[in-house]
Design a protein around this motif. Structure first.
Motif, PDB file in Angstrom:
ATOM      1  N   VAL A  14       1.977  -9.152   5.849  1.00  0.00           N
ATOM      2  CA  VAL A  14       2.271  -8.472   7.127  1.00  0.00           C
ATOM      3  C   VAL A  14       2.905  -7.116   6.852  1.00  0.00           C
ATOM      4  O   VAL A  14       2.562  -6.114   7.501  1.00  0.00           O
ATOM      5  CB  VAL A  14       3.185  -9.351   8.012  1.00  0.00           C
ATOM      6  N   TRP A  15       3.807  -7.032   5.876  1.00  0.00           N
ATOM      7  CA  TRP A  15       4.444  -5.755   5.552  1.00  0.00           C
ATOM      8  C   TRP A  15       3.421  -4.753   5.017  1.00  0.00           C
ATOM      9  O   TRP A  15       3.449  -3.575   5.390  1.00  0.00           O
ATOM     10  CB  TRP A  15       5.569  -5.947   4.537  1.00  0.00           C
ATOM     11  N   LEU A  16       2.517  -5.204   4.140  1.00  0.00           N
ATOM     12  CA  LEU A  16       1.484  -4.306   3.600  1.00  0.00           C
ATOM     13  C   LEU A  16       0.594  -3.771   4.714  1.00  0.00           C
ATOM     14  O   LEU A  16       0.188  -2.606   4.694  1.00  0.00           O
ATOM     15  CB  LEU A  16       0.640  -5.040   2.557  1.00  0.00           C
ATOM     16  N   TRP A  17       0.302  -4.613   5.699  1.00  0.00           N
ATOM     17  CA  TRP A  17      -0.495  -4.190   6.841  1.00  0.00           C
ATOM     18  C   TRP A  17       0.292  -3.210   7.711  1.00  0.00           C
ATOM     19  O   TRP A  17      -0.231  -2.173   8.121  1.00  0.00           O
ATOM     20  CB  TRP A  17      -0.913  -5.426   7.629  1.00  0.00           C
ATOM     21  N   ALA A  18       1.562  -3.514   7.968  1.00  0.00           N
ATOM     22  CA  ALA A  18       2.397  -2.650   8.815  1.00  0.00           C
ATOM     23  C   ALA A  18       2.653  -1.306   8.143  1.00  0.00           C
ATOM     24  O   ALA A  18       2.758  -0.281   8.825  1.00  0.00           O
ATOM     25  CB  ALA A  18       3.722  -3.339   9.138  1.00  0.00           C
ATOM     26  N   ALA A  19       2.748  -1.282   6.803  1.00  0.00           N
ATOM     27  CA  ALA A  19       2.978  -0.034   6.070  1.00  0.00           C
ATOM     28  C   ALA A  19       1.678   0.734   5.836  1.00  0.00           C
ATOM     29  O   ALA A  19       1.684   1.760   5.160  1.00  0.00           O
ATOM     30  CB  ALA A  19       3.664  -0.331   4.737  1.00  0.00           C
ATOM     31  N   ARG A  20       0.575   0.212   6.366  1.00  0.00           N
ATOM     32  CA  ARG A  20      -0.734   0.866   6.332  1.00  0.00           C
ATOM     33  C   ARG A  20      -1.336   1.012   4.940  1.00  0.00           C
ATOM     34  O   ARG A  20      -2.054   1.966   4.659  1.00  0.00           O
ATOM     35  CB  ARG A  20      -0.690   2.228   7.038  1.00  0.00           C
ATOM     36  N   PHE A  21      -1.053   0.069   4.058  1.00  0.00           N
ATOM     37  CA  PHE A  21      -1.740   0.056   2.775  1.00  0.00           C
ATOM     38  C   PHE A  21      -3.112  -0.593   2.919  1.00  0.00           C
ATOM     39  O   PHE A  21      -4.029  -0.295   2.158  1.00  0.00           O
ATOM     40  CB  PHE A  21      -0.923  -0.690   1.718  1.00  0.00           C
ATOM     41  N   PHE A  22      -3.250  -1.491   3.909  1.00  0.00           N
ATOM     42  CA  PHE A  22      -4.519  -2.163   4.168  1.00  0.00           C
ATOM     43  C   PHE A  22      -4.795  -2.144   5.658  1.00  0.00           C
ATOM     44  O   PHE A  22      -3.877  -2.189   6.472  1.00  0.00           O
ATOM     45  CB  PHE A  22      -4.478  -3.612   3.645  1.00  0.00           C
ATOM     46  N   LYS A  23      -6.073  -2.078   6.010  1.00  0.00           N
ATOM     47  CA  LYS A  23      -6.467  -1.911   7.400  1.00  0.00           C
ATOM     48  C   LYS A  23      -6.232  -3.171   8.235  1.00  0.00           C
ATOM     49  O   LYS A  23      -5.936  -3.083   9.421  1.00  0.00           O
ATOM     50  CB  LYS A  23      -7.937  -1.516   7.450  1.00  0.00           C
ATOM     51  N   THR A  24      -6.401  -4.337   7.620  1.00  0.00           N
ATOM     52  CA  THR A  24      -6.168  -5.584   8.337  1.00  0.00           C
ATOM     53  C   THR A  24      -5.232  -6.472   7.524  1.00  0.00           C
ATOM     54  O   THR A  24      -5.105  -6.320   6.309  1.00  0.00           O
ATOM     55  CB  THR A  24      -7.479  -6.355   8.590  1.00  0.00           C
TER      56      THR A  24
END
Length: 134
Positions: A14-24
């Motif tokens: 969830v953090w990786l998604w929220a930090a925009r490293f991954f699109k989904t």
């Protein structure tokens, strides 16, 4: 739905998604499961809790990010807000810039065609392709 209370820990995917490293979030989860994300040098699970101050190494395509977690969020917001969630090391930035320059230099020799091939050129391309079949 929006919660104004600060969170103590957030799932890694969830953090990786929220930090925009991954699109989904599912792409973030897949990256964690395939070993493209390290937390403090160890391979984590996607449900692992991320805390402020932890070191992450994220491989995405040809680029590798070395970041330190500065903030937590379980909501995906605008890019300027997402960039405040982490701090990338100078060595990581320099390495990514150098790789980007090398890729750009490698592409300098390639010149794409100015237009689509005409009927005669398509026949020649097909003929060249048939040479390997013999």
């Amino acid at each position: 739905m929006t919660d104004a209370t600060p969170v103590a820990a957030v799932r890694l995917d969830v953090w990786l998604w929220a930090a925009r490293f991954f699109k989904t979030r599912s792409l973030a989860k897949q990256a964690v499961e395939t070993g493209k994300v390290d937390v403090a040098g160890q391979r984590p699970k996607s449900s692992r809790a991320v805390r402020v101050g932890e070191q992450l190494q994220i491989s995405r395509g040809d680029e590798t990010y070395e970041v330190q977690v500065r903030g937590l969020s379980d909501l995906r917001g605008p890019a300027p807000v997402a960039q405040q969630l982490y701090e990338e090391s100078e060595a990581s930035r320099a390495r990514r810039a150098e790789l980007r320059a090398q890729r750009a230099a490698a592409k300098n020799g390639y010149l794409p065609p100015e237009h689509k091939p005409d009927k005669r050129a398509r026949r020649l391309i097909r003929a060249l392709g048939d040479i390997d079949a013999i």
